[in-house]
Design a protein around this motif. Structure first.
Motif, PDB file in Angstrom:
ATOM      1  N   LEU A 113       0.984  -1.356   0.013  1.00 46.60           N
ATOM      2  CA  LEU A 113       0.011   0.051   0.094  1.00 46.60           C
ATOM      3  C   LEU A 113       0.835   1.172  -0.066  1.00 46.60           C
ATOM      4  O   LEU A 113       0.735   1.982  -0.978  1.00 46.60           O
ATOM      5  N   PRO A 114       1.853   1.446   0.861  1.00 48.96           N
ATOM      6  CA  PRO A 114       2.490   2.680   0.937  1.00 48.96           C
ATOM      7  C   PRO A 114       3.360   2.694  -0.078  1.00 48.96           C
ATOM      8  O   PRO A 114       3.550   3.665  -0.787  1.00 48.96           O
ATOM      9  N   ALA A 115       4.116   1.543  -0.721  1.00 48.68           N
ATOM     10  CA  ALA A 115       5.214   1.622  -1.844  1.00 48.68           C
ATOM     11  C   ALA A 115       4.299   2.126  -3.280  1.00 48.68           C
ATOM     12  O   ALA A 115       4.794   2.858  -3.892  1.00 48.68           O
ATOM     13  N   ARG A 116       3.098   1.613  -3.447  1.00 48.66           N
ATOM     14  CA  ARG A 116       2.299   1.866  -4.593  1.00 48.66           C
ATOM     15  C   ARG A 116       1.646   3.129  -4.610  1.00 48.66           C
ATOM     16  O   ARG A 116       1.589   3.961  -5.554  1.00 48.66           O
ATOM     17  N   GLY A 117       1.336   3.814  -3.223  1.00 43.18           N
ATOM     18  CA  GLY A 117       1.014   5.042  -3.176  1.00 43.18           C
ATOM     19  C   GLY A 117       2.039   5.777  -3.701  1.00 43.18           C
ATOM     20  O   GLY A 117       1.831   6.924  -4.331  1.00 43.18           O
ATOM     21  N   PHE A 118       3.143   5.785  -3.131  1.00 47.35           N
ATOM     22  CA  PHE A 118       4.536   6.517  -3.282  1.00 47.35           C
ATOM     23  C   PHE A 118       4.776   6.545  -4.900  1.00 47.35           C
ATOM     24  O   PHE A 118       4.880   7.578  -5.612  1.00 47.35           O
ATOM     25  N   ILE A 119       4.768   5.310  -5.390  1.00 39.66           N
ATOM     26  CA  ILE A 119       5.095   5.255  -6.817  1.00 39.66           C
ATOM     27  C   ILE A 119       3.909   6.242  -7.735  1.00 39.66           C
ATOM     28  O   ILE A 119       4.406   6.639  -8.783  1.00 39.66           O
ATOM     29  N   ALA A 120       2.869   5.708  -7.195  1.00 36.02           N
ATOM     30  CA  ALA A 120       1.640   6.525  -8.357  1.00 36.02           C
ATOM     31  C   ALA A 120       1.948   7.954  -8.145  1.00 36.02           C
ATOM     32  O   ALA A 120       1.499   8.740  -8.845  1.00 36.02           O
ATOM     33  N   THR A 121       1.933   8.320  -6.896  1.00 34.65           N
ATOM     34  CA  THR A 121       2.201   9.842  -6.549  1.00 34.65           C
ATOM     35  C   THR A 121       3.300  10.399  -7.325  1.00 34.65           C
ATOM     36  O   THR A 121       3.256  11.547  -8.009  1.00 34.65           O
TER      37      THR A 121
END
Ligand SMILES: [Zn+2]
Length: 386
Positions: A113-121
């Motif tokens: 969740l936090p990794a994909r959130g970071f990558i998408a942002t």
């Protein structure tokens, strides 16, 4: 979560060791009146205000949000939200440098969740993908997200890579749904760094100079920081904890304080800590003061031959009692004792921390401070590095 080397040299995994510890803790709790035990059990999972209690004479930490903040042209910090009553102390901040061809990440967060959130942002802000990733150190909340950067070359200090390789051997094959970390089971793999360097290394990414500087041993034996001289920005990794009690289970505290003093002499205006809101040198000096105040209080009790957990139960830290994650005081006292005993190693001493927590709880039970006893779930959470 990190499942590193044998936590205690007896062939137990860290979690197994903590489960043994939980049993021992129940033994200590048995000295408490039955009614109080029932009350403790009913309290269940982590308290909004965990022990030791906050001190109303001093300010509480601010609240900060999860956001990608641009600090300079092509330079960003991605902070995790946090503050009083918010349980984000164990999820790390990250950084990002945008170049003409690719993005460089500073740390990979804790899970999908936090990794994909970071990558998408990051993609939304720049339109680019990550091509490089540096792990500032081996703790799970910095490396467990590595698998979500499949096209990035991953760099670290050799000690970080070595610890990742050890942890990878016992990392579960699937992600377990956990609030804020993973929302569904999916394949899990701890990807270790493939490039290592021991000393300073400089990247020129587009027009941005990024100097990696070795800081260890401090928070761990493999700490790397990123310094951007043009903009006087330092990504400190977990050498910096702002408004969050520093986690010292793998630390060399006196050298960590020395590193903070060294940074005070650098040309730095902005520091992105591994945990807490973005700050500056004053905030880093304040974290060093946490260790100094704790060191003075701990030393008196060490010299009096008091067991570390008993010392931790007595010590009050004034304004630092209000920092997020105050129960980390126990592990930090244990590390000070080991440093003075000459028994400090890079590894986490699960047995010593478990024993100290039992001592801590026995003191609180004796004083009938049942609300200050550390719940078993928190006890286990102490093993989760950050
Ligand atoms: Zn850490």
């Amino acid at each position: 979560m990190t499942k590193p080397e044998n936590a205690d040299g007896m062939g137990l995994s860290r979690r197994e060791a903590m489960q043994v510890g939980a049993g021992a803790l129940l033994g200590a709790a048995a000295v408490i009146a039955a009614g109080e035990v029932a009350k403790l059990a009913a309290q269940g999972d982590p308290q909004p205000t965990p022990p030791p209690a906050t001190d109303p004479r001093y300010p509480m930490p601010p609240r900060w949000s999860r956001e990608l903040r641009q600090l300079a042209p092509n330079v960003y910090a991605y902070t995790q939200g946090g503050g009083p009553g918010m349980s984000a102390a164990g999820v790390s901040n990250t950084g990002m440098i945008a170049g003409p061809d690719f993005l460089m990440a500073i740390d990979a967060t804790q899970g999908p969740l936090p990794a994909r959130g970071f990558i998408a942002t990051a993609k939304q802000a720049t339109g680019k993908e990550f091509g490089r990733l540096i792990n500032t150190h081996h703790h799970g909340d910095h490396v467990n997200g590595n698998q979500f950067f499949p096209h990035a070359e991953i760099l670290s200090h050799p000690y970080c890579r070595q610890e990742c390789l050890k942890a990878a051997a016992t990392t579960p094959k699937m992600w377990t749904p956990t609030p804020g970390i993973a929302d569904a089971p999916e394949e899990r793999k701890l990807v270790s760094p493939s490039v290592t360097f021991k000393d300073d290394l400089t990247y020129f990414i587009g027009g941005t100079e990024v100097q990696f500087r070795f800081a260890g041993p401090a928070h761990t034996w493999g700490d790397m920081m990123a310094y951007l001289p043009q903009y006087k920005i330092l990504f400190a990794g977990d050498v910096g904890f702002f408004w969050v009690a520093p986690y010292a289970n793998n630390s060399y505290i006196s050298k960590w304080i020395d590193m903070c003093d060294t940074i005070a002499g650098w040309d730095v205006d902005v520091i992105v800590p591994g945990h807490g809101p973005i700050g500056g040198k004053k905030d880093l000096a304040e974290m060093a003061n946490y260790f100094r105040v704790l060191g003075v209080e701990t030393r008196k009790r060490y010299d009096a031959k008091m067991p570390p957990g008993v010392a931790a139960a007595e010590i009050r830290l004034g304004r630092f009692d209000n920092w997020i994650g105050p129960e980390r005081l126990i592990m930090d006292v244990v590390r000070w004792y080991e440093e003075w005993d000459g028994t400090l190693t890079p590894d986490y001493n699960a047995n010593a921390v478990r024993q100290a927590t039992i001592e801590y709880n026995a003191v609180k039970a004796g004083k009938k401070q049942a609300d200050k006893i550390i719940p078993l779930s928190r006890m286990e959470a102490l093993a989760e590095a950050c």
